[in-house]
Enzyme design. Structure first.
Site, mmCIF file in Angstrom:
data_model
loop_
_atom_site.group_PDB
_atom_site.id
_atom_site.type_symbol
_atom_site.label_atom_id
_atom_site.label_comp_id
_atom_site.label_asym_id
_atom_site.label_seq_id
_atom_site.Cartn_x
_atom_site.Cartn_y
_atom_site.Cartn_z
ATOM 1 N N ASP A 9 0.933 -1.085 -0.115
ATOM 2 C CA ASP A 9 0.056 0.133 -0.018
ATOM 3 C C ASP A 9 0.988 1.153 -0.001
ATOM 4 O O ASP A 9 2.115 0.952 0.095
ATOM 5 C CB ASP A 9 -0.625 -0.001 1.272
ATOM 6 C CG ASP A 9 -1.793 1.249 1.318
ATOM 7 O OD1 ASP A 9 -2.627 1.544 0.268
ATOM 8 O OD2 ASP A 9 -1.902 1.757 2.453
ATOM 9 N N SER A 10 0.328 2.528 -0.127
ATOM 10 C CA SER A 10 1.093 3.670 0.002
ATOM 11 C C SER A 10 1.661 3.745 1.538
ATOM 12 O O SER A 10 2.518 4.911 1.711
ATOM 13 C CB SER A 10 0.238 4.779 -0.401
ATOM 14 O OG SER A 10 -0.980 5.044 0.577
ATOM 15 N N TYR A 41 -1.114 8.223 -2.469
ATOM 16 C CA TYR A 41 -1.199 7.907 -3.873
ATOM 17 C C TYR A 41 -2.253 8.304 -4.697
ATOM 18 O O TYR A 41 -2.319 8.587 -6.002
ATOM 19 C CB TYR A 41 -1.431 6.325 -4.017
ATOM 20 C CG TYR A 41 -0.237 5.514 -3.980
ATOM 21 C CD1 TYR A 41 1.007 5.980 -3.742
ATOM 22 C CD2 TYR A 41 -0.352 3.942 -4.074
ATOM 23 C CE1 TYR A 41 2.436 5.232 -3.939
ATOM 24 C CE2 TYR A 41 0.744 3.323 -3.901
ATOM 25 C CZ TYR A 41 2.098 3.738 -3.882
ATOM 26 O OH TYR A 41 3.115 2.811 -3.834
ATOM 27 N N GLY A 42 -3.514 8.970 -3.898
ATOM 28 C CA GLY A 42 -4.766 9.329 -4.414
ATOM 29 C C GLY A 42 -4.442 10.399 -5.491
ATOM 30 O O GLY A 42 -5.340 10.439 -6.462
ATOM 31 N N CYS A 72 -4.499 -1.852 -1.580
ATOM 32 C CA CYS A 72 -4.555 -0.428 -1.936
ATOM 33 C C CYS A 72 -5.576 -0.410 -2.973
ATOM 34 O O CYS A 72 -5.311 -1.205 -4.240
ATOM 35 C CB CYS A 72 -3.108 0.092 -2.552
ATOM 36 S SG CYS A 72 -3.467 1.612 -3.193
ATOM 37 N N ASN A 73 -6.675 0.256 -2.839
ATOM 38 C CA ASN A 73 -7.740 0.424 -4.097
ATOM 39 C C ASN A 73 -7.089 1.351 -5.148
ATOM 40 O O ASN A 73 -7.369 1.138 -6.292
ATOM 41 C CB ASN A 73 -8.736 1.102 -3.275
ATOM 42 C CG ASN A 73 -9.793 0.213 -2.575
ATOM 43 O OD1 ASN A 73 -10.630 -0.364 -2.871
ATOM 44 N ND2 ASN A 73 -9.287 0.250 -1.413
ATOM 45 N N THR A 74 -6.139 2.137 -4.865
ATOM 46 C CA THR A 74 -5.864 3.057 -5.960
ATOM 47 C C THR A 74 -4.956 2.323 -7.133
ATOM 48 O O THR A 74 -5.160 2.330 -8.072
ATOM 49 C CB THR A 74 -4.850 4.220 -5.424
ATOM 50 O OG1 THR A 74 -5.710 4.733 -4.386
ATOM 51 C CG2 THR A 74 -4.778 5.333 -6.603
ATOM 52 N N CYS A 183 -10.859 2.818 0.119
ATOM 53 C CA CYS A 183 -9.533 2.905 0.144
ATOM 54 C C CYS A 183 -9.157 2.405 1.701
ATOM 55 O O CYS A 183 -9.949 2.537 2.628
ATOM 56 C CB CYS A 183 -9.254 4.481 0.425
ATOM 57 S SG CYS A 183 -7.856 4.853 1.117
ATOM 58 N N THR A 184 -7.912 1.533 1.619
ATOM 59 C CA THR A 184 -7.781 0.536 2.817
ATOM 60 C C THR A 184 -7.448 1.497 4.093
ATOM 61 O O THR A 184 -7.129 0.834 5.137
ATOM 62 C CB THR A 184 -6.709 -0.220 2.538
ATOM 63 O OG1 THR A 184 -5.641 0.346 1.995
ATOM 64 C CG2 THR A 184 -7.201 -1.380 1.424
HETATM 65 N N1 DGL Z 1 -4.891 3.120 0.936
HETATM 66 C C1 DGL Z 1 -4.712 3.441 -0.492
HETATM 67 C C2 DGL Z 1 -6.237 3.009 -1.147
HETATM 68 O O1 DGL Z 1 -6.614 1.910 -0.733
HETATM 69 C C3 DGL Z 1 -4.019 4.632 -0.859
HETATM 70 C C4 DGL Z 1 -4.406 5.925 -0.273
HETATM 71 C C5 DGL Z 1 -3.602 6.881 -0.880
HETATM 72 O O2 DGL Z 1 -2.491 6.707 -0.599
HETATM 73 O O3 DGL Z 1 -4.054 7.932 -1.314
HETATM 74 O O4 DGL Z 1 -6.430 3.587 -1.930
#
Ligand code: DGL
Length: 270
Positions: A9-10, A41-42, A72-74, A183-184
């Protein structure tokens, strides 16, 4: 033989997925990589996210992972289809399990999704839900303030409540009955979300169905010796800060051995 599950993940968000996987599969080894140098990451460009995801997966494979969880969803939205094609090992993402779970729980198929800007723009949740049920109504809400708050260890208090109210209001106006935490990082806010959201809205943390999906890929727990799996934590930014905030949220003693890596440097295999 236990497997080694690689997760990334980020930042600290993917730990919400790891938490469920550890609960369910305590005898497998896990290697977690938080790309804290590049969090959030978003608001990054899809091409950059793809490049980062490939570098991270190279690292996890070299460290001995035999299955990868894109926690990570992104990157699940933007890089996972390409990763699956490029590597010869199983990958699990968080978007499809969340979509399936939301459809299972939603009485009226009016589903809200909170996500990062990049995930919302990709419409990956919309596509995943519609491919399972074309009649479902999906309402996407980008929540840019939440990841920075959570990475700073702020998971309650007035600032968090204000942000939660702001992002909940447009979805409540659409009369959603189910909200996917897309988003996790967001499951760390579940107590505040439950307090602030209209009663009756079901909250989906995709970590649970994602962990369940691993079942088909791992040797059964009862085929393994009683020993607990080892957990290793790596970050690309400051390890002390990550360890402190993650420990505050999860209390895992192994977090204090979090190591910083440069992505091109390979770790020793487990
Ligand atoms: N936790 C991540 C997700 O599920 C990334 C969030 C981020 O870094 O913006 O999207």
């Amino acid at each position: 033989m236990p497997y080694t599950i690689g997760l990334f993940d980020s930042g600290i968000g993917g730990l919400t997925v790891m938490r469920e996987i550890r609960r369910r599969f305590p005898h497998h080894h896990m290697i977690y990589l938080g790309d804290t140098k590049h969090v959030p990451y978003g608001n990054r460009h899809p091409e950059e996210l793809i490049r980062l995801a490939f570098t991270i997966v190279d690292f996890l494979v070299a460290a001995g992972a035999n299955i990868i969880v894109d926690a990570c969803n992104t990157t699940s939205a933007l890089a996972l289809p390409l990763l699956k094609k490029a590597y010869n090992l199983p990958f699990i993402g968080v978007i499809e399990p969340g979509a399936r779970e939301a459809l299972r729980l939603s009485p009226n198929k009016r589903i809200g999704v909170w996500a990062t800007q990049a995930t919302a723009a990709s419409q990956a949740h919309l596509q995943a839900i519609k491919s399972l049920d074309p009649e479902a109504q999906v309402f996407l809400q980008a929540c840019p303030c939440l990841v920075p708050l959570i990475e700073a260890g702020k998971t309650r208090g007035p600032e968090v409540e204000r942000a939660v109210r702001e992002y909940m209001a447009p979805l409540e106006q659409q009369d959603i009955d189910t909200l996917i935490l897309g988003c996790t990082h967001y499951p760390f806010l579940t107590p505040v979300i439950k307090k602030m959201a209209q009663k009756g809205i079901k909250i989906v943390d995709p970590a649970l169905p994602t962990a369940a999906e691993l079942e088909g890929f791992l040797p059964p727990e009862n085929a393994l010796s009683g020993e607990k799996g080892q957990c290793l934590f790596y970050v690309t930014g400051d390890p002390g800060r990550f360890a402190e905030i993650a420990f505050q949220l999860l209390g895992w003693p192994e977090l204090k051995y979090t190591q910083q890596i440069k992505l091109e440097k390979l770790p020793l295999a487990l």
